[in-house]
Write a protein that holds these residues in place. Sequence first.
Motif, PDB file in Angstrom:
ATOM      1  N   HIS A 164       0.825  -1.204   0.000  1.00  0.00           N
ATOM      2  CA  HIS A 164       0.000   0.000   0.000  1.00  0.00           C
ATOM      3  C   HIS A 164       0.861   1.257   0.000  1.00  0.00           C
ATOM      4  CE1 HIS A 164      -2.349   3.314   1.742  1.00  0.00           C
ATOM      5  NE2 HIS A 164      -3.356   2.763   1.082  1.00  0.00           N
ATOM      6  N   SER A 165       1.935   1.248   0.771  1.00  0.00           N
ATOM      7  CA  SER A 165       2.788   2.442   0.829  1.00  0.00           C
ATOM      8  C   SER A 165       3.445   2.705  -0.520  1.00  0.00           C
ATOM      9  CB  SER A 165       3.852   2.294   1.926  1.00  0.00           C
ATOM     10  OG  SER A 165       4.823   1.331   1.587  1.00  0.00           O
ATOM     11  N   HIS A 168       0.875   4.155  -2.786  1.00  0.00           N
ATOM     12  CA  HIS A 168       0.612   5.555  -2.428  1.00  0.00           C
ATOM     13  C   HIS A 168       1.760   6.475  -2.832  1.00  0.00           C
ATOM     14  CE1 HIS A 168      -0.789   8.991  -0.084  1.00  0.00           C
ATOM     15  NE2 HIS A 168       0.422   9.058   0.449  1.00  0.00           N
ATOM     16  N   ALA A 238      -6.403   4.419  -8.748  1.00  0.00           N
ATOM     17  CA  ALA A 238      -6.534   5.302  -7.599  1.00  0.00           C
ATOM     18  C   ALA A 238      -7.989   5.753  -7.482  1.00  0.00           C
ATOM     19  CB  ALA A 238      -5.612   6.511  -7.751  1.00  0.00           C
ATOM     20  N   SER A 252      -8.628   2.240  -0.925  1.00  0.00           N
ATOM     21  CA  SER A 252      -7.623   3.254  -0.668  1.00  0.00           C
ATOM     22  C   SER A 252      -7.644   4.277  -1.784  1.00  0.00           C
ATOM     23  CB  SER A 252      -6.233   2.605  -0.604  1.00  0.00           C
ATOM     24  OG  SER A 252      -5.221   3.567  -0.698  1.00  0.00           O
ATOM     25  N   ALA A 254      -4.921   5.199  -2.996  1.00  0.00           N
ATOM     26  CA  ALA A 254      -3.821   4.682  -3.809  1.00  0.00           C
ATOM     27  C   ALA A 254      -4.307   3.499  -4.660  1.00  0.00           C
ATOM     28  CB  ALA A 254      -2.668   4.240  -2.922  1.00  0.00           C
ATOM     29  N   HIS A 256      -4.248   0.372  -4.830  1.00  0.00           N
ATOM     30  CA  HIS A 256      -3.968  -0.856  -4.082  1.00  0.00           C
ATOM     31  C   HIS A 256      -5.285  -1.442  -3.591  1.00  0.00           C
ATOM     32  CE1 HIS A 256      -2.998  -3.186  -0.362  1.00  0.00           C
ATOM     33  NE2 HIS A 256      -2.060  -3.658  -1.156  1.00  0.00           N
TER      34      HIS A 256
END
Length: 334
Positions: A164-165, A168, A238, A252, A254, A256
Amino acid sequence: MSSPILVTGAAGFIGFHVAKRLLDDGHQVVGVDSFTPYYDIALKEARFAGLTPRNGFCAERLDLADPQATRDLFGRHRFERVIHLAAQPGVRFVDPTPYVTSNMVAFTNMLEACRYGEIKHLVYASSSSVYGANRKLPFSEHDSTDHPVSLYAATKKANEMMAHSYAHLFGLPATGLRFFTVYGPWGRPDMAVYKFTREIAEGRPIEVANAGKVWRDFTYVDDIVEGIVRLVHKEPAADPAWDATHPDPATSAAPHRVYNIGNDRPEELNRLIAIIEEAVGRKAQRIDKPLPPGDVLETRADVTDLRRDVGFAPTTSLEEGVRRFVEWYRGYHG
């Protein structure tokens, strides 16, 4: 010619079946495995031997925990899509080192390689184990997963957060798949269906947790593969409408997403044993044991999101899946 799809853990149980299916569908596949000795390497070699002669398959033996080897792999091939299934499995804690090396270090190397390789979509294996001490059933991707009860589960939860990071920070499209108790031909010898079949066939006693009062969402491997191949070409976008004040584990801002892939039909362990007894033609000798640390009493997948987004959910019955497994077992072991 289209870019090859990278399948890591290609000598592993699920990875082998995914690579085989992609080849059957006409894709080029680069299959990677490091052949760790978690279980009989001969079984891994036999799986790999079934892939290496096939047109469109390129075999790579390397350790993804080695950052240079991983960078070199991405330098040799121009991937657009990656299916990362390589991992140290198992909820029974023995030694933390393989879990950290395979599930954390190697996963970080994969994220970095995908980031710099401008990969269109990373699909990676998570696990139903991330639900841990969650008592709400069925398990939904929208539930909290903050209380893992095994180190394996903790590493898989960490993988989801790491992916996820990267989604993002770097816009890397990534999809995590929470598998529920996968079984089938060419399976892992430490898993219940394989282990019970072997021990019953050989006339040895089986160890049964909690007098068999344990429920699992047994999922046949072909159903897992179907979900993977449908999702690998469906990269998440996104979501600008995401409300950051009410974060949802499954969605999210992002690119993901996380999906359950399970049968959505838990079966009691006693019923599994009865089905294996009938297929093998021999009654089991049982030794009752307490539920091991790191295990949970019941798992059940909510597959609403999977069905909505790819039009598919697992359907293979336990009777049919066990029958196919026992047929393979007899052919492989003689």
